[in-house]
Design an enzyme around this catalytic site. Sequence first.
Site, PDB file in Angstrom:
ATOM      1  N   LYS A   9      13.420   3.032 -38.301  1.00  0.00           N
ATOM      2  CA  LYS A   9      14.200   1.888 -37.828  1.00  0.00           C
ATOM      3  C   LYS A   9      13.344   0.658 -38.014  1.00  0.00           C
ATOM      4  O   LYS A   9      12.305   0.536 -37.370  1.00  0.00           O
ATOM      5  CB  LYS A   9      14.476   2.033 -36.326  1.00  0.00           C
ATOM      6  N   GLU A  17      16.384  -9.064 -35.082  1.00  0.00           N
ATOM      7  CA  GLU A  17      16.050  -8.037 -36.072  1.00  0.00           C
ATOM      8  C   GLU A  17      16.800  -8.219 -37.384  1.00  0.00           C
ATOM      9  O   GLU A  17      16.838  -7.320 -38.218  1.00  0.00           O
ATOM     10  CB  GLU A  17      16.293  -6.652 -35.473  1.00  0.00           C
ATOM     11  N   ASP A  44      14.179   6.323 -26.220  1.00  0.00           N
ATOM     12  CA  ASP A  44      13.245   5.219 -26.466  1.00  0.00           C
ATOM     13  C   ASP A  44      12.656   4.784 -25.127  1.00  0.00           C
ATOM     14  O   ASP A  44      11.561   5.182 -24.758  1.00  0.00           O
ATOM     15  CB  ASP A  44      13.974   4.075 -27.161  1.00  0.00           C
ATOM     16  N   GLN A  52      23.125  -2.818 -28.127  1.00  0.00           N
ATOM     17  CA  GLN A  52      22.081  -3.653 -28.725  1.00  0.00           C
ATOM     18  C   GLN A  52      22.014  -3.580 -30.248  1.00  0.00           C
ATOM     19  O   GLN A  52      21.703  -4.567 -30.904  1.00  0.00           O
ATOM     20  CB  GLN A  52      20.726  -3.257 -28.140  1.00  0.00           C
ATOM     21  N   GLU A  91      20.832   6.090 -29.553  1.00  0.00           N
ATOM     22  CA  GLU A  91      19.554   5.865 -28.869  1.00  0.00           C
ATOM     23  C   GLU A  91      19.809   5.301 -27.473  1.00  0.00           C
ATOM     24  O   GLU A  91      20.688   4.452 -27.294  1.00  0.00           O
ATOM     25  CB  GLU A  91      18.734   4.876 -29.701  1.00  0.00           C
ATOM     26  N   LYS A 116       7.176   4.271 -31.140  1.00  0.00           N
ATOM     27  CA  LYS A 116       6.713   2.884 -31.225  1.00  0.00           C
ATOM     28  C   LYS A 116       5.236   2.849 -30.846  1.00  0.00           C
ATOM     29  O   LYS A 116       4.879   3.176 -29.712  1.00  0.00           O
ATOM     30  CB  LYS A 116       7.514   1.990 -30.273  1.00  0.00           C
ATOM     31  N   ARG A 173       9.382  -3.102 -33.509  1.00  0.00           N
ATOM     32  CA  ARG A 173       9.803  -3.766 -32.279  1.00  0.00           C
ATOM     33  C   ARG A 173      10.559  -5.028 -32.673  1.00  0.00           C
ATOM     34  O   ARG A 173      10.489  -5.488 -33.804  1.00  0.00           O
ATOM     35  CB  ARG A 173       8.608  -4.162 -31.399  1.00  0.00           C
ATOM     36  N   SER A 174      11.279  -5.607 -31.718  1.00  0.00           N
ATOM     37  CA  SER A 174      12.034  -6.818 -32.052  1.00  0.00           C
ATOM     38  C   SER A 174      11.102  -7.991 -32.346  1.00  0.00           C
ATOM     39  O   SER A 174      11.437  -8.878 -33.123  1.00  0.00           O
ATOM     40  CB  SER A 174      13.010  -7.168 -30.930  1.00  0.00           C
TER      41      SER A 174
END
Length: 429
Positions: free
Chosen positions: A392, A209, A316, A167, A289, A341, A370-371
């Site tokens: 991130k 992103e 995650d 991803q 991750e 998150k 988050r995306s």
Amino acid sequence: MAKIVDIKGREVLDSRGNPTVEADVILEGGIVGSACAPSGASTGSREALELRDGDKSRYLGKGVLKAVANINGPIRDLLLGKDATDQQALDRAMIELDGTENKAKLGANAILAVSLAAAKAAAQAKGVPLYAHIADLNGTPGVYSMPVPMMNIINGGEHADNNVDIQEFMVQPVGAKNFADALRMGAEIFHHLKAVLKARGLNTAVGDEGGFAPNLASNEDALAAIAEAVANAGYKLGDDVTLALDCASSEFFKDGKYDLEGEGKVFDAAGFADYLAGLTQRYPIISIEDGMDESDWAGWKVLTDKIGAKVQLVGDDLFVTNTKILKRGIDEKIGNSILIKFNQIGSLTETLEAIQMAKAAGFTAVISHRSGETEDSTIADLAVGTAAGQIKTGSLCRSDRVSKYNQLLRIEEQLGGKAPYKGRAEFRG
């Protein structure tokens, strides 16, 4: 006392054009704190519940009017007259009012937006920046650091419409002397990567992103393109810049196997651990991750035993910012890092508890977007205020990503030498 006199919720849009929740917390004297809840695409099954309306006639069922009504009704009634600086009391009251394990009644998006808005209002009432207020709440007043950015410059998986299974492919400017330097290095690499992809006749459209989302022959092909861009930018891979992956393995874990459709390869857990270990031997990958599925604890153990001594292994979907699940990982020596998150757990207090538990156990904590994001830059203040050391927040384009980087630039300017940038020292090995 920073007395709450009003709370307002509203439906706004995130960076994918989907509705999300924004809350205002208004204090005596007219101080207003506002915050938005983000939203994920590749979500862990154990995350706190994001309450959506399900009304297909509005926003394809993704409206958040129910969550907004919960803010304007029961949450407002609960918190009016309370002290915004007592974050724990506010968050515990909302959690108790909700009464479910996963915030399904009020919605984690409703609770979180109010939780963060209250923190912002409280910081203003105290006359301090948000990061300083967060450091106070964290029990570490005046302790700050600037995070190493993990910049997602090639997107695959659920974040892009391409054939790349992994991803996120990220660069970390570990050799930078400060955050501003790190941001410049990342931006230069990003532009050189665009040129590399163009020269290969590949698509340079960007994903959710902000990273490029080309079709590539393999996951390793993405790493090779980034390596070329790093060299073209004048940096040394492994010294100035290191690499990181977010496999989001739960998205391609099928029938007990890891199915890399883009490469036509299928692995069991041991085989996929070997595959990832091979990538770390050929490239300076210092963080991975979700290298295994969120439910494959045995696979996680194999991966941790194989490369955990030298590679940061971030949970995650595995840990979902939840201290109960993190404790199991710590006890069983699964992974060595947690992704943080806000909306996976749904309140600032619980987020800080997860960071504290991780650090006490020798785990690292990586603060993450988050995306589906907004212009809200709270995670920048969270990273500095908890001295987490890593963040991130996407690529070097799209203002929903860049807003966080720009806030970090402002914070570094304010703090000067009081917030060191530690680079490679933030990682294992």
